[in-house]
Design an enzyme around this catalytic site. Structure first.
Site, short mmCIF file in Angstrom:
data_model
loop_
_atom_site.label_atom_id
_atom_site.label_comp_id
_atom_site.label_asym_id
_atom_site.label_seq_id
_atom_site.Cartn_x
_atom_site.Cartn_y
_atom_site.Cartn_z
CG HIS A 220 -0.37 -0.12 2.52
ND1 HIS A 220 -1.12 -0.23 3.66
CD2 HIS A 220 0.91 -0.16 2.94
CE1 HIS A 220 -0.32 -0.32 4.71
NE2 HIS A 220 0.90 -0.29 4.29
CG ASN A 221 -0.24 4.48 1.17
OD1 ASN A 221 -0.63 3.79 2.11
ND2 ASN A 221 -1.00 5.44 0.64
#
Length: 320
Positions: A220-221
């Site tokens: 994520h991210n």
């Protein structure tokens, strides 16, 4: 062969009327097949090849002409890549509906009329699929995720599953809801069973032209810059940033919250444990050896710190 050169350019030597029935490696090609040589160290294979025609660079022109028919071009590997595209376009016949009847597409999702969604795909609420994009079988595009134009997602790809976010809570784990999405640019290709997690708060971003091999995990991210390429089984942990035109070899790991500059090349099986601020080729592997020798070397590595301190003491004594 004249039709190939007319479409792709290059300098043809030999029979323009020669017709080929397929493409093949140098060592197995026959007189009705076309091959290529991009690395001069394989010149011996060129001389022995039975290929009807061979694509070569200028430095191999004379050797190739002496062997037989050839196409000379500045970048033979790139020429071969474009030839495979030309070959596939002429052989591919579009069959079946663009949206397979077994696909599940939420009524709020937006799929461009020129996109193709294959068998057993799922496109969830608010997702968007751009023009000319192809989702092969069993692809999942999660809610609010965006896939740009002319992308190719191979079977089993999952875009927008939850990122791995949990907070410790008295010996247990409390889930951190992943409230971001995934944004994928144009001309991106994603290999089979690769997973790209949605962001926790902000989006996970894959920029234009990125190529991901099979079984790649993007946390994520993560942010991956334009035209970077990641080989099979690479893992990129959450919130890492990879620059443009980077390459990461198979099985390599990039730890979370690190940054790689543009033009960084990571060798296969390397574990990236620190940010890399300038372009270049980086490797972090302990060389393969017989197990007994490896254990001796590993034991020696444990002593490096004490050996360094002893050397410093000796150096200080010599100075005085």
């Amino acid at each position: 062969m004249a039709a190939v050169v007319a479409a792709l350019g290059g300098e043809l030597h030999g029979d323009e009327a020669l017709r080929v029935s397929g493409l093949a490696p140098l060592e197995t090609a026959n007189s009705r097949q076309l091959s290529f040589l991009s690395n001069p160290k394989y010149q011996q294979q060129l001389q022995a090849s039975q290929a009807g025609c061979v694509i070569v660079g200028p430095q191999m022109r004379e050797a190739a002409i002496a062997r037989g028919a050839c196409i000379v071009t500045d970048q033979p590997y790139l020429y071969f890549a474009k030839l495979t595209q030309l070959w596939k376009r002429r052989r591919t016949i579009q069959v079946g509906p663009a949206l397979h009847p077994s696909a599940v597409i939420d009524e709020t999702a937006v799929v461009h009329p020129t996109a193709s969604v294959g068998p057993l795909c799922v496109v969830e609420r608010g997702a968007r699929i751009g023009a000319g994009t192809v989702l092969k079988s069993r692809v999942t595009v999660g809610e609010d995720c965006v896939v740009g134009e002319r992308c190719l997602l191979h079977p089993g790809v999952v875009i927008g599953a939850d990122g791995f976010g949990f907070a410790p809570n008295d010996g247990a784990w409390e889930k951190i809801e992943q409230l971001g999405a995934v944004r994928i640019g144009n001309d991106v290709e994603i290999g089979a069973n690769t997973c790209i997690d949605r962001g926790a708060l902000q989006d996970t971003v894959i920029e234009d032209g990125v190529k991901l091999d099979n079984l790649v995990q993007i946390g994520h991210n993560v942010h991956i810059g334009k035209h970077s390429a990641l080989a099979g089984c690479v893992g990129v942990a959450g919130s890492a940033t990879i620059g443009s035109q980077c390459t990461i070899g198979g099985g390599a790991i990039v730890l979370g919250h690190l940054a790689l500059a543009d033009g960084v090349n990571i060798s296969a099986a390397t574990v990236v444990t620190r940010s890399i601020r300038k372009p270049g080729h980086y490797t972090g592997m302990f060389p393969l050896d017989e197990n007994a020798n490896w254990e001796k070397n590993a034991a020696s590595l444990k002593q490096l710190h004490s050996l360094r301190e002893r050397i410093r003491v000796l150096e200080d004594k010599l100075k005085t």
